[in-house]
Design a protein around this motif. Sequence first.
Motif, short mmCIF file in Angstrom:
data_model
loop_
_atom_site.label_atom_id
_atom_site.label_comp_id
_atom_site.label_asym_id
_atom_site.label_seq_id
_atom_site.Cartn_x
_atom_site.Cartn_y
_atom_site.Cartn_z
N LEU A 170 0.68 -1.24 0.10
CA LEU A 170 0.00 -0.03 0.05
C LEU A 170 0.79 1.38 -0.12
O LEU A 170 0.28 2.23 -0.30
CB LEU A 170 -0.98 0.10 1.15
CG LEU A 170 -1.87 -1.14 1.42
CD1 LEU A 170 -2.68 -1.21 2.59
CD2 LEU A 170 -2.73 -1.32 0.20
N ILE A 211 2.33 6.44 -1.43
CA ILE A 211 0.60 5.66 -1.24
C ILE A 211 0.77 5.05 -2.82
O ILE A 211 0.69 5.94 -3.67
CB ILE A 211 -0.04 6.49 -0.60
CG1 ILE A 211 -0.17 6.89 0.57
CG2 ILE A 211 -1.30 5.63 -0.88
CD1 ILE A 211 -1.42 7.55 1.14
N MET A 256 -4.66 0.66 -3.34
CA MET A 256 -5.52 1.23 -2.34
C MET A 256 -6.89 1.04 -2.80
O MET A 256 -7.94 0.62 -1.99
CB MET A 256 -5.37 2.47 -1.92
CG MET A 256 -4.15 2.96 -1.19
SD MET A 256 -4.36 2.47 0.57
CE MET A 256 -5.58 4.04 1.07
N LEU A 293 -9.47 0.62 0.10
CA LEU A 293 -9.15 1.13 1.47
C LEU A 293 -9.11 2.75 0.97
O LEU A 293 -8.68 3.18 -0.05
CB LEU A 293 -7.84 0.86 1.85
CG LEU A 293 -7.75 -0.66 2.57
CD1 LEU A 293 -6.21 -1.00 2.72
CD2 LEU A 293 -8.50 -0.35 4.03
N LEU A 330 -6.33 3.88 6.09
CA LEU A 330 -5.12 3.40 6.28
C LEU A 330 -4.40 4.37 7.23
O LEU A 330 -3.51 3.63 7.92
CB LEU A 330 -4.49 4.02 4.89
CG LEU A 330 -3.00 3.82 4.93
CD1 LEU A 330 -2.42 2.42 4.80
CD2 LEU A 330 -2.31 4.30 3.66
N MET A 370 -2.19 -5.44 8.86
CA MET A 370 -1.42 -4.45 8.13
C MET A 370 0.02 -4.37 8.88
O MET A 370 0.25 -4.09 9.93
CB MET A 370 -1.81 -3.30 7.92
CG MET A 370 -1.53 -2.13 7.09
SD MET A 370 -2.23 -0.41 6.99
CE MET A 370 -3.91 -1.22 6.26
#
Length: 223
Positions: free
Chosen positions: A94, A100, A105, A110, A115, A141
């Motif tokens: 991610l 990012i 994502m 997400l 996040l 995560m």
Amino acid sequence: MLVLIYRTTIMFLTVLVTMRLLGKRQLGQLELSELVVAIMVSEFAVIPVANPERSLLDGILPVTVLLVCELGIAFFCMKSVRLRSFIIGKPSILLHNGQIMQREMRKNRLTVTELSEKLRIQGHTDFSTLKYVVLEVNGTMSAIPYAAHSPATHAAHQLSEDDKGLPVLVINDGRLLEKNLHLLGLDQRWLEKELKRRGVPNYEQVFILTVDEKRNIYFATKT
């Protein structure tokens, strides 16, 4: 009453032995196939308990079949990487080098807010200090910071670092959060200036922008 107690005890022991043989981890770390088996085992185990007229085999046999299926899947997944990827899936990166990965994502549905929340729980508030953030196949995560931002590194060298405070989300996927901007004591004129400095005409083209108490900015445009 005694029959109900007897049947419940038998099914409890059956499920207990099954889960023990499967080598289950805690619920929050179940992989996809394990979660499916856990749900189905609980459903089948209730059948002979809730329906006294049904045979105990109506619950024991399906649970046994699920046990064999899961053990078979686990065995073949150890032998074949492709099969494991197909059935269980692969981890998703991610965040890479502080950036990012917007495609990942979106693929995993997400949001930046989700996040940020998951990373805060692990004690990480600044995206730029992280080398990798990985969404594991079991839904957890993993956040891997740069070596320079590892708490152990600072402790080992007895270094101190100014507290930057909690980064505040100002732009979230092209949406300006005016309340958060005002909370920082800033206005849209300041924001427009910062965006112009980065070559962005308007905030709608920004995927994420956070500002901490020291006015440090984390910024990424949409891709």
